[in-house]
Design a protein around this motif. Structure first.
Motif, PDB file in Angstrom:
ATOM      1  N   PRO A  27       0.842  -1.205   0.000  1.00 19.41           N
ATOM      2  CA  PRO A  27       0.000   0.000   0.000  1.00 19.41           C
ATOM      3  C   PRO A  27       0.875   1.252   0.000  1.00 19.41           C
ATOM      4  CG  PRO A  27      -0.769  -1.583   1.637  1.00 19.41           C
ATOM      5  CD  PRO A  27       0.557  -2.085   1.148  1.00 19.41           C
ATOM      6  N   THR A  28       0.441   2.270  -0.726  1.00 19.84           N
ATOM      7  CA  THR A  28       1.200   3.516  -0.798  1.00 19.84           C
ATOM      8  C   THR A  28       0.271   4.701  -0.596  1.00 19.84           C
ATOM      9  OG1 THR A  28       0.847   3.689  -3.187  1.00 19.84           O
ATOM     10  CG2 THR A  28       2.849   2.557  -2.459  1.00 19.84           C
ATOM     11  N   LEU A  29       0.873   5.839  -0.392  1.00 12.70           N
ATOM     12  CA  LEU A  29       0.140   7.105  -0.331  1.00 12.70           C
ATOM     13  C   LEU A  29       0.575   7.921  -1.545  1.00 12.70           C
ATOM     14  CD1 LEU A  29       0.555   7.891   3.476  1.00 12.70           C
ATOM     15  CD2 LEU A  29      -1.515   7.064   2.336  1.00 12.70           C
ATOM     16  N   THR A  30      -0.259   7.948  -2.572  1.00 13.59           N
ATOM     17  CA  THR A  30       0.052   8.751  -3.750  1.00 13.59           C
ATOM     18  C   THR A  30      -0.181  10.215  -3.414  1.00 13.59           C
ATOM     19  OG1 THR A  30      -0.731   6.949  -5.158  1.00 13.59           O
ATOM     20  CG2 THR A  30      -0.443   9.119  -6.192  1.00 13.59           C
ATOM     21  N   PRO A  31       0.838  11.057  -3.448  1.00 18.78           N
ATOM     22  CA  PRO A  31       0.605  12.478  -3.177  1.00 18.78           C
ATOM     23  C   PRO A  31      -0.479  13.024  -4.102  1.00 18.78           C
ATOM     24  CG  PRO A  31       2.953  12.015  -3.217  1.00 18.78           C
ATOM     25  CD  PRO A  31       2.266  10.777  -3.706  1.00 18.78           C
ATOM     26  N   ASN A  32      -1.435  13.736  -3.525  1.00 16.95           N
ATOM     27  CA  ASN A  32      -2.569  14.193  -4.320  1.00 16.95           C
ATOM     28  C   ASN A  32      -2.152  15.102  -5.470  1.00 16.95           C
ATOM     29  OD1 ASN A  32      -4.730  12.875  -2.968  1.00 16.95           O
ATOM     30  ND2 ASN A  32      -4.444  14.260  -1.241  1.00 16.95           N
ATOM     31  N   VAL A  33      -1.077  15.836  -5.290  1.00 23.42           N
ATOM     32  CA  VAL A  33      -0.607  16.704  -6.366  1.00 23.42           C
ATOM     33  C   VAL A  33      -0.146  15.878  -7.566  1.00 23.42           C
ATOM     34  CG1 VAL A  33       1.781  16.873  -5.498  1.00 23.42           C
ATOM     35  CG2 VAL A  33       0.817  18.740  -6.871  1.00 23.42           C
ATOM     36  N   ILE A  34       0.330  14.655  -7.320  1.00 24.49           N
ATOM     37  CA  ILE A  34       0.732  13.744  -8.405  1.00 24.49           C
ATOM     38  C   ILE A  34      -0.487  13.003  -8.941  1.00 24.49           C
ATOM     39  CG2 ILE A  34       2.140  11.716  -8.969  1.00 24.49           C
ATOM     40  CD1 ILE A  34       4.142  12.668  -6.825  1.00 24.49           C
ATOM     41  N   LEU A  35      -1.376  12.594  -8.044  1.00 23.09           N
ATOM     42  CA  LEU A  35      -2.596  11.904  -8.467  1.00 23.09           C
ATOM     43  C   LEU A  35      -3.389  12.752  -9.448  1.00 23.09           C
ATOM     44  CD1 LEU A  35      -4.620   9.484  -7.994  1.00 23.09           C
ATOM     45  CD2 LEU A  35      -5.675  10.936  -6.262  1.00 23.09           C
ATOM     46  N   ARG A  36      -3.656  14.005  -9.060  1.00 17.82           N
ATOM     47  CA  ARG A  36      -4.508  14.862  -9.880  1.00 17.82           C
ATOM     48  C   ARG A  36      -3.787  15.361 -11.131  1.00 17.82           C
ATOM     49  NH1 ARG A  36      -8.923  18.144  -8.966  1.00 17.82           N
ATOM     50  NH2 ARG A  36      -9.641  16.317  -7.821  1.00 17.82           N
ATOM     51  N   ASN A  37      -2.510  15.693 -11.013  1.00 22.95           N
ATOM     52  CA  ASN A  37      -1.822  16.398 -12.091  1.00 22.95           C
ATOM     53  C   ASN A  37      -0.966  15.516 -12.990  1.00 22.95           C
ATOM     54  OD1 ASN A  37      -2.559  19.303 -11.450  1.00 22.95           O
ATOM     55  ND2 ASN A  37      -1.788  18.593  -9.475  1.00 22.95           N
ATOM     56  N   VAL A  38      -0.869  14.238 -12.654  1.00 17.95           N
ATOM     57  CA  VAL A  38      -0.152  13.306 -13.531  1.00 17.95           C
ATOM     58  C   VAL A  38      -1.079  12.146 -13.912  1.00 17.95           C
ATOM     59  CG1 VAL A  38       1.880  11.825 -13.823  1.00 17.95           C
ATOM     60  CG2 VAL A  38       2.053  13.937 -12.503  1.00 17.95           C
ATOM     61  N   LEU A  39      -1.440  11.311 -12.935  1.00 20.89           N
ATOM     62  CA  LEU A  39      -2.234  10.122 -13.249  1.00 20.89           C
ATOM     63  C   LEU A  39      -3.593  10.478 -13.840  1.00 20.89           C
ATOM     64  CD1 LEU A  39      -2.547   7.061 -13.199  1.00 20.89           C
ATOM     65  CD2 LEU A  39      -3.322   7.233 -10.827  1.00 20.89           C
ATOM     66  N   GLU A  40      -4.202  11.558 -13.374  1.00 23.13           N
ATOM     67  CA  GLU A  40      -5.528  11.942 -13.860  1.00 23.13           C
ATOM     68  C   GLU A  40      -5.478  13.062 -14.901  1.00 23.13           C
ATOM     69  OE1 GLU A  40      -8.000  10.855  -9.767  1.00 23.13           O
ATOM     70  OE2 GLU A  40      -7.636  12.954 -10.260  1.00 23.13           O
ATOM     71  N   ASN A  41      -4.315  13.316 -15.445  1.00 22.07           N
ATOM     72  CA  ASN A  41      -4.130  14.465 -16.340  1.00 22.07           C
ATOM     73  C   ASN A  41      -3.821  13.983 -17.766  1.00 22.07           C
ATOM     74  OD1 ASN A  41      -3.346  16.767 -17.706  1.00 22.07           O
ATOM     75  ND2 ASN A  41      -1.746  17.344 -16.270  1.00 22.07           N
TER      76      ASN A  41
ATOM     77  N   MET B  59      -3.741   6.320 -31.841  1.00 20.88           N
ATOM     78  CA  MET B  59      -3.857   7.320 -30.776  1.00 20.88           C
ATOM     79  C   MET B  59      -5.242   7.957 -30.828  1.00 20.88           C
ATOM     80  SD  MET B  59      -0.933   7.306 -29.142  1.00 20.88           S
ATOM     81  CE  MET B  59      -0.855   8.872 -28.312  1.00 20.88           C
ATOM     82  N   LYS B  60      -6.216   7.214 -30.278  1.00 20.12           N
ATOM     83  CA  LYS B  60      -7.603   7.668 -30.317  1.00 20.12           C
ATOM     84  C   LYS B  60      -8.014   8.260 -28.980  1.00 20.12           C
ATOM     85  CE  LYS B  60      -9.482   3.484 -31.014  1.00 20.12           C
ATOM     86  NZ  LYS B  60     -10.596   2.502 -31.143  1.00 20.12           N
ATOM     87  N   LEU B  61      -9.266   8.684 -28.894  1.00 22.22           N
ATOM     88  CA  LEU B  61      -9.781   9.264 -27.657  1.00 22.22           C
ATOM     89  C   LEU B  61      -9.643   8.295 -26.484  1.00 22.22           C
ATOM     90  CD1 LEU B  61     -11.513  11.416 -26.090  1.00 22.22           C
ATOM     91  CD2 LEU B  61     -13.499  10.057 -26.751  1.00 22.22           C
ATOM     92  N   ASN B  62      -9.104   8.786 -25.384  1.00 15.60           N
ATOM     93  CA  ASN B  62      -9.135   8.075 -24.099  1.00 15.60           C
ATOM     94  C   ASN B  62     -10.100   8.859 -23.223  1.00 15.60           C
ATOM     95  OD1 ASN B  62      -5.730   8.383 -24.693  1.00 15.60           O
ATOM     96  ND2 ASN B  62      -6.797   6.470 -25.095  1.00 15.60           N
ATOM     97  N   ALA B  63     -11.359   8.482 -23.284  1.00 21.51           N
ATOM     98  CA  ALA B  63     -12.415   9.315 -22.696  1.00 21.51           C
ATOM     99  C   ALA B  63     -12.270   9.439 -21.188  1.00 21.51           C
ATOM    100  CB  ALA B  63     -13.782   8.744 -23.044  1.00 21.51           C
ATOM    101  N   THR B  64     -12.636  10.598 -20.681  1.00 25.34           N
ATOM    102  CA  THR B  64     -12.544  10.857 -19.245  1.00 25.34           C
ATOM    103  C   THR B  64     -13.349   9.845 -18.450  1.00 25.34           C
ATOM    104  OG1 THR B  64     -12.293  13.204 -19.761  1.00 25.34           O
ATOM    105  CG2 THR B  64     -12.818  12.637 -17.485  1.00 25.34           C
ATOM    106  N   ALA B  65     -14.549   9.516 -18.932  1.00 29.87           N
ATOM    107  CA  ALA B  65     -15.385   8.547 -18.217  1.00 29.87           C
ATOM    108  C   ALA B  65     -14.693   7.192 -18.115  1.00 29.87           C
ATOM    109  CB  ALA B  65     -16.737   8.394 -18.913  1.00 29.87           C
ATOM    110  N   GLU B  66     -13.901   6.837 -19.133  1.00 33.24           N
ATOM    111  CA  GLU B  66     -13.172   5.571 -19.098  1.00 33.24           C
ATOM    112  C   GLU B  66     -12.074   5.598 -18.046  1.00 33.24           C
ATOM    113  OE1 GLU B  66     -13.871   5.258 -23.908  1.00 33.24           O
ATOM    114  OE2 GLU B  66     -11.827   5.453 -23.131  1.00 33.24           O
ATOM    115  N   MET B  67     -11.501   6.772 -17.822  1.00 28.65           N
ATOM    116  CA  MET B  67     -10.362   6.888 -16.917  1.00 28.65           C
ATOM    117  C   MET B  67     -10.773   6.975 -15.448  1.00 28.65           C
ATOM    118  SD  MET B  67      -7.883   6.739 -19.030  1.00 28.65           S
ATOM    119  CE  MET B  67      -6.534   7.114 -17.918  1.00 28.65           C
ATOM    120  N   ILE B  68     -11.973   7.459 -15.187  1.00 28.48           N
ATOM    121  CA  ILE B  68     -12.380   7.739 -13.800  1.00 28.48           C
ATOM    122  C   ILE B  68     -12.240   6.533 -12.864  1.00 28.48           C
ATOM    123  CG2 ILE B  68     -14.438   8.219 -12.391  1.00 28.48           C
ATOM    124  CD1 ILE B  68     -15.132  10.437 -14.408  1.00 28.48           C
ATOM    125  N   PRO B  69     -12.696   5.325 -13.253  1.00 31.13           N
ATOM    126  CA  PRO B  69     -12.656   4.221 -12.278  1.00 31.13           C
ATOM    127  C   PRO B  69     -11.262   3.805 -11.824  1.00 31.13           C
ATOM    128  CG  PRO B  69     -14.197   3.738 -14.059  1.00 31.13           C
ATOM    129  CD  PRO B  69     -13.418   4.943 -14.481  1.00 31.13           C
TER     130      PRO B  69
END
Length: 963
Positions: A95-109, A517-527
Motif C-alpha cells: 500500500p502507498t500514499l500517492t501524493p494528491n498533487v501527483i494523483l490529480r496532475n499526472v495520473l488523472e491528467n 492514438m484515439k480518444l481516451n475518454a474521461t469517463a473511461e479513466m475515472i474508475p
C-alpha cells in the motif's frame, strides 16, 4: 410542434449516448468525406474495402450502448464488491500514499497520460526529463553505472536480466541459478522465459549458488521472507566462475541499505511501485533496471540520454543504440516495445516531491514499525524466521489457522502462502494503531504489549535489525531536482512546467500509423483511481476481489466475442508480452502432440520488429516471407517456403490488415496453407482497430492473437506505457495459456508458467477498456471501425496528390492507415522524411510513424476519434510542407536553408537577433493561420542524435550544464 417532430423519451435520451462523443465526424462531415470518396454510404465504402469472404454475418454480442453515467454506476457497483482489507502481504506489492498533487496532475491528467512514446524528442522534453530523473533515482539507489527508463514489472525485469547475462557472459554453461528466497512470482516468470530459451534452471539456497556451474544467478535483497544478507562474497565467487549476478531489490529498502552495486552486483532490478503507485491488483507498475556500462548494448528497454540541440542547448532523447532490443529483430533477446512510462513518471515525481530527507523518513518509519512488531513477538517468545529485516517479519505460531481467522475477521491480510509460517510486511500507510491491531491478531487480546513503550525502548537501545555492514553510508538524490520541489506549490509548478514541454492528444491529433492514438475518454479513466480498484493487493484471497473478477470476466467474454476466439488470458501486460504468451502457447501445443520438432516461424518482411524478436524468444528459427510490389504477402513465396520447411513449420506471425495498411485478399488462403502443413496462425492484434465488428481473427481462421488494449480498446499510451496485451485463442490452445504460481487461473493447465508478475497483468487499467466497450455497445464498436476506415481513406485521397500513397488494396482503398512515400521527393529535393516530421511540430502536430514499415515513408492513422475539421488542418499542414519542398526543388530555397531544414523552430530560434534564414520568422513559427490560435512551442531546436549516441549520458546533468 407537429407530431412528426415529437421525440420519445428513448429518442431524447440518445443525445447522451457515448458513441457520438467518441466518433469525431458528425453527419455533415461524414457526408462530405463519403462524397470525396465517391460512395454514398459507409456500408458501400466497407464493401469496397474488406474482402467479402471475411465479413461477419452477425452483429457483436457485447450488448447495447449505455451512457457514461450508467456505465460508471454499473462498474461502481462491481467495484464495491471488492473488499478493502489492510494488506500486509508484501512480496513486492505494498500500500502507498500517492501524493494528491501527483494523483490529480499526472495520473488523472491527459497532458501526461495521452502522450506518445518520446520518439520525437523536441516535443517530449517534459517526460524525458522526468524519465531521466527516474534513471538518476535508480543509479543513486543501486550504485550502478547505467540505468534504463523503465520496464514492465519486477518479474519480467528479472527475466530480462537472465537474457542479458547469457548475452554478455563468457561462461559456456547453460544453467541459471535462482535463490529459493526470491519472490515466487519472479521465479515463475524467469522459469517460463528460461524454458523457451532452452536454459536449465536451478532453484536452491543462495549459499549454494557458487557450487554450480552457471552462466548467471538471481538473488533477492531483502529476500522474500524479509531477511537481509551480505552476499558480496557469494557474488564475487560467482563472478570468478564467469557468472553474471542479478540482484532483485526494493527501492524503499535501499534508502537504508547498502547499495547492491557496492556488493558487486552486475545487474540490479526491482519494482518502483512503492514510490507512490497504487497496487491496483497487480499493475501497472514500472520496474527499474541498472547494469554496468560495459553491457549497454545488451540493455533491455529504453535509455534516456543527454544530447544537445542545433543551438548547443542541453536536450534529452531516447538513445538510439539501446532504445529497444527488438530492433535486432530475430537476433534479439528481448521484444520490449512499450514500458510503464506513466508509472515511472509517477514514481519519479514521488521521489522529487519527498526528496532524500522525506524518503529516508518514510523508510525509517516503515523500518521502525517492523522493529516494534518484531520486539513484541520476541517478548512473547514467538519464533521469528528471518534474522534481520527492513519491512518484513516471517514468523511461526502454534495456532496458525486461528491467527489467519482473526486477521480476516479484522479485515487484515497476512502473507499465508508458505505452509508453516506467516509474514507481515509493513508500508508507509502503517501507524501505531495498525501495529497494536496486529498484536491482537497474532497474540490475541490481553497480550499486554504497548506500542509506544516498545518504540521508546528501540529509541533508547537502537536498532540492530539491519546488519552494521549493510547500513547505507552513501548519500542519495543529491541533485538539485530532488531538493527544491517539496512544497505543493513548487511541485505543482514543476509538473506543469514539464507538461508544457510535451505535445499530447489534448493539444492535437497524433496520427501515428500502427499505434492508434484515439480518444481516451474521461469517463473511461475515472474508475482507475477509485480505491476499490486501486488498493487491492494482487494476491488477496479471491473472495476479496469479486468486483475485479466480475469486471475481468465480463471484459473477457466481450473480447472473446469481438475476436471470434474461445478463450482469453488477461495476464500479458503489454502487446509484446501478449505476442510472447501466444507463441509460448503454440510451442507448448506442438510439444503436447509430440511435435516439438516444429521450430520454424514464417514472418512477412513487413512485420513489426517485435514479431521476429518474439519468435526468437521462443527459440523458433525465423524464415522471412517476401512481399510483392503492392505490399501484399507474396503467396507464391509463402507456399514455396511452407512446402520447403514442411513438418518443421510451427507458425506464421501475420498482421491483419497488413502493416502496409491494406486488407489483403488472400488472408483466408494464407491460414489454410499454414494449417495444411500443421502450423498455427498467430495474427498480430496491432490493427484490430480495423476489424472490430466487421470481421475477426477467429472468423478469418487464425488460432491466436494478442490485443493491444492501449490501441484499439482505449487504454492511453501514457507517454510510452502502460499497455495491456491479453491474448485470445481457439479452444485447442486454451490449455496452454499462462497460469500463476501464487494465484491459480481457471481454464488453463496447472503446470503452465507465468509471463507477468501478477496473475491478471496490469489489472488496474482494465476498467478503461470495460468502460469503452460498455459505452459503445456492439453497434458503436462497429461504427468506430467503419469511421477509422473512412477517415483513413479520406486522408489518403487528400494527401495522395501531394505525397503518393504507397500501397492500396482492392478498389484502391486503404484500411485504417496509409503509407505516404517521401522517397521521390527526397531524391529530387534532399528533403527527408525526418525534415517533414520536424516541420509538422511547427504546425502543432506530432509526426506520423516515420520510416516504418518502409524506410523513407510516413504511416498515417487518423483513427475514428478525429473530426474532418482536424484532419483538414493536418492536410493543410502537409500541403504547405509540400509547397515548401517544391520551392527547394525549384531552387528558391537551398536544401540547407529552408523551413524544413531548420525545423522545429523553438522560441529561442524565433527571437534570435541574428536571424539569417531565407524565410521570415513569422512564417517559421506560424506557417498556417490556425497555428496562432493554439501555438505549441517545441522546447528545443532539432536534437543532435549522433552526438547523443557518441556521448551516452543517462543521469541528470548539473544545473550549470543547462546554463
Amino acid at each position: 410542434m407537429t407530431n412528426s417532430a415529437v421525440k420519445t423519451l428513448s429518442q431524447l435520451a440518445n443525445h447522451e449516448e457515448f458513441i457520438q462523443r467518441h466518433i469525431g465526424p458528425d453527419a455533415a462531415e461524414t457526408a462530405a468525406m463519403l462524397s470525396e470518396l465517391g460512395v454514398d454510404s459507409l456500408e458501400a465504402l466497407i464493401a469496397q474495402t474488406l474482402p467479402a469472404d471475411i465479413r461477419l454475418k452477425t452483429p457483436l454480442a457485447t450488448g447495447p450502448a449505455t451512457t457514461e453515467a450508467n456505465a460508471l454506476a454499473h462498474i461502481k457497483k462491481a467495484a464495491s464488491k471488492n473488499k478493502m482489507f489492510k494488506s500486509y502481504i508484501g512480496m513486492g506489492y505494498h500500500p502507498t500514499l500517492t501524493p494528491n498533487v501527483i494523483l490529480r496532475n499526472v495520473l488523472e491528467n491527459p497532458g501526461w497520460y495521452t502522450a506518445y512514446t518520446p520518439y520525437q524528442p523536441e516535443i517530449a522534453q517534459g517526460r524525458l526529463e522526468s524519465l531521466l530523473n527516474f534513471q538518476q533515482i535508480t543509479l543513486d539507489l543501486t550504485a550502478m553505472e547505467l540505468a534504463s527508463a523503465s520496464l514492465l514489472d519486477e518479474a519480467t525485469a528479472a527475466a530480462e536480466a537472465m537474457a542479458l547475462a547469457k548475452r554478455v557472459t563468457k561462461s559456456k554453461s547453460n544453467q541459471y541459478f535462482i535463490a529459493d528466497d526470491v519472490h515466487p512470482q519472479t521465479i515463475d516468470v524467469v522459469k517460463t522465459r528460461a524454458e523457451m530459451f532452452g536454459f536449465d534452471i536451478i532453484v536452491g539456497k543462495a549459499a549454494d549458488a557458487a557450487a554450480h556451474d552457471v552462466f548467471g544467478a538471481l538473488i533477492q535483497y531483502p529476500t522474500t521472507n524479509g531477511d537481509i544478507r551480505n552476499d558480496s562474497a557469494l557474488i564475487a565467487q560467482l563472478q570468478a566462475n564467469k557468472a553474471i549476478v542479478a540482484v532483485a531489490t526494493d527501492p524503499m529498502a535501499l534508502m537504508l541499505l547498502k547499495a547492491p552495486g557496492q556488493l558487486g552486483a552486475d545487474v540490479v532490478l526491482g519494482s518502483a511501485q512503492r514510490f507512490g503507485v497504487p497496487m491496483a491488483y497487480g499493475g501497472p507498475h514500472a520496474a527499474f533496471f541498472a547494469t554496468r556500462d560495459a553491457y549497454k548494448r545488451s540493455m533491455p528497454g529504453r535509455i534516456i540520454g543527454v544530447s544537445k540541440d542545433r543551438r548547443g542547448n542541453q536536450a534529452l532523447r531516447m538513445a538510439m543504440q539501446t532504445r529497444e532490443q527488438h530492433i535486432r529483430r530475430e537476433k534479439a533477446n528481448s521484444n520490449i516495445c512499450t514500458a510503464q512510462v506513466l508509472l515511472a513518471n509517477m514514481a519519479s515525481f514521488y521521489a522529487v516531491y519527498h526528496g532524500p530527507v522525506g524518503l529516508k523518513n518514510i523508510a525509517e518509519r516503515i523500518h521502525r514499525s517492523t522493529d516494534i512488531f518484531a520486539a513484541g513477538l520476541k517478548a512473547k517468545a514467538i519464533e521469528i524466521v528471518n534474522a534481520h529485516w527492513f519491512d518484513t517479519i516471517t514468523f511461526k505460531v502454534t495456532d496458525r489457522a486461528g491467527v489467519i481467522k482473526r486477521a480476516l475477521a479484522a479485515g487484515v491480510n497476512l502473507r499465508t502462502d508458505v505452509a508453516d509460517t506467516l509474514a507481515v510486511s509493513f508500508n508507509e500507510t502503517t501507524n501505531s494503531n495498525d501495529i497494536a491491531e496486529l498484536f491482537d491478531i497474532v497474540l490475541g487480546t490481553g497480550h499486554g504489549l504497548n506500542v509506544d513503550a516498545l518504540d521508546a525502548a528501540i529509541v533508547k537501545d537502537g536498532s540492530k535489525s539491519i546488519p552494521a555492514d549493510l547500513v547505507r553510508n552513501s548519500s542519495v538524490l543529491g541533485h538539485p531536482v530532488f531538493n527544491q520541489y517539496h512544497s505543493e506549490t513548487e511541485m505543482l509548478r514543476y509538473i506543469k512546467k514539464l507538461e508544457n514541454k510535451d505535445l499530447s492528444l489534448n493539444h492535437s491529433m497524433i496520427s501515428l500509423g500502427s499505434c492508434t492514438m484515439k480518444l481516451n475518454a474521461t469517463a473511461e479513466m475515472i474508475p482507475i483511481t477509485w480505491p476499490e480498484f486501486g488498493s487491492l493487493h494482487p494476491f488477496v484471497p479471491r473472495d476479496q476481489a469479486q468486483g475485479y473478477d466480475e469486471m475481468i470476466s465480463q471484459l473477457g467474454d466481450w473480447l472473446v466475442n469481438i475476436t471470434g476466439y474461445d478463450n482469453i488470458s488477461m495476464q500479458p501486460n503489454s502487446g509484446a508480452q501478449g505476442e510472447y504468451a501466444g507463441m509460448v502457447a503454440i510451442r507448448k501445443y506442438h510439444e503436447s502432440r509430440g511435435e516439438g520438432h516444429r521450430n520454424i516461424c514464417l514472418i512477412p518482411v513487413s512485420a513489426h520488429g517485435t514479431n521476429p524478436a518474439t519468435a526468437s524468444m521462443t527459440s523458433y528459427e525465423v524464415v522471412l516471407v517476401d512481399c510483392d510490389k503492392r505490399g501484399n504477402i507474396d503467396m507464391a513465396d509463402l507456399k514455396a517456403k511452407a512446402a520447403e520447411v514442411g513438418d518443421r513449420l510451427a507458425a506464421i506471425m501475420v498482421t491483419y490488415p497488413s502493416t502496409h495498411g491494406v486488407f489483403e485478399q488472400n488472408i483466408r488462403e494464407l491460414c489454410d496453407i499454414v494449417h495444411s502443413y500443421g502450423g498455427q496462425v498467430y495474427m498480430d492484434g496491432a490493427n484490430m482497430n480495423a476489424q472490430v465488428g466487421l470481421t475477426s481473427p477467429g472468423f478469418i481462421g487464425s488460432d491466436v492473437s494478442h490485443l493491444n488494449l492501449h490501441k484499439t480498446f482505449c487504454i492511453p499510451h501514457g507517454g510510452g506505457g502502460p499497455g495491456m496485451g491479453p491474448i485470445g485463442v481457439k479452444s485447442h490452445l486454451a490449455p496452454f495459456l499462462p497460469n500463476h504460481t501464487v494465484v491459480n487461473i481457471a481454464g488453463t493447465g496447472a503446470s503452465n508458467g507465468a509471463v507477468s508478475a501478477a496473475p491478471y497483468g496490469s489489472a488496474g487499467i482494465l476498467p478503461i477498456s470495460w468502460m469503452y466497450i460498455a459505452m459503445m455497445g456492439g453497434e458503436g464498436l462497429k461504427q468506430a471501425t467503419e469511421y477509422a476506415i473512412l477517415n483513413a481513406n479520406y486522408m489518403a485521397n487528400k494527401l495522395d496528390p501531394l505525397f503518393p500513397v504507397l500501397y492500396r488494396g482492392a478498389n484502391d482503398r486503404v484500411a485504417h492507415e496509409c503509407i505516404i512515400d517521401i522517397r521521390p521527393l527526397k531524391e529530387a529535393s534532399g528533403i527527408t522524411e525526418m525534415d517533414i516530421a520536424k516541420r509538422l511540430m511547427d504546425f502543432g502536430y506530432h509526426s506520423p510513424t516515420m520510416s516504418f514499415p518502409v524506410a523513407g515513408t510516413l504511416m498515417i492513422e487518423p483513427t475514428e476519434s478525429e473530426s474532418k475539421a482536424e484532419m483538414d488542418k493536418f492536410i493543410e499542414a502537409m500541403s504547405t510542407i509540400r509547397a515548401e519542398i517544391d520551392k527547394v526543388v525549384a531552387g528558391e530555397w537551398t536544401v540547407d536553408n529552408n523551413p524544413l531544414a531548420f525545423a522545429p523552430h523553438s522560441m529561442q530560434d524565433i527571437f534570435d537577433p541574428e536571424w539569417d534564414r531565407a524565410y521570415e520568422r513569422q512564417y517559421a513559427a506560424f506557417p498556417a493561420s490556425y497555428v496562432s490560435e493554439n501555438k505549441f512551442w517545441p522546447a528545443v531546436s532539432r536534437i543532435d542524435d549522433v552526438y547523443g549516441d557518441r556521448n551516452l549520458i543517462c543521469s541528470c546533468p548539473s544545473p550549470e550544464a543547462y546554463r
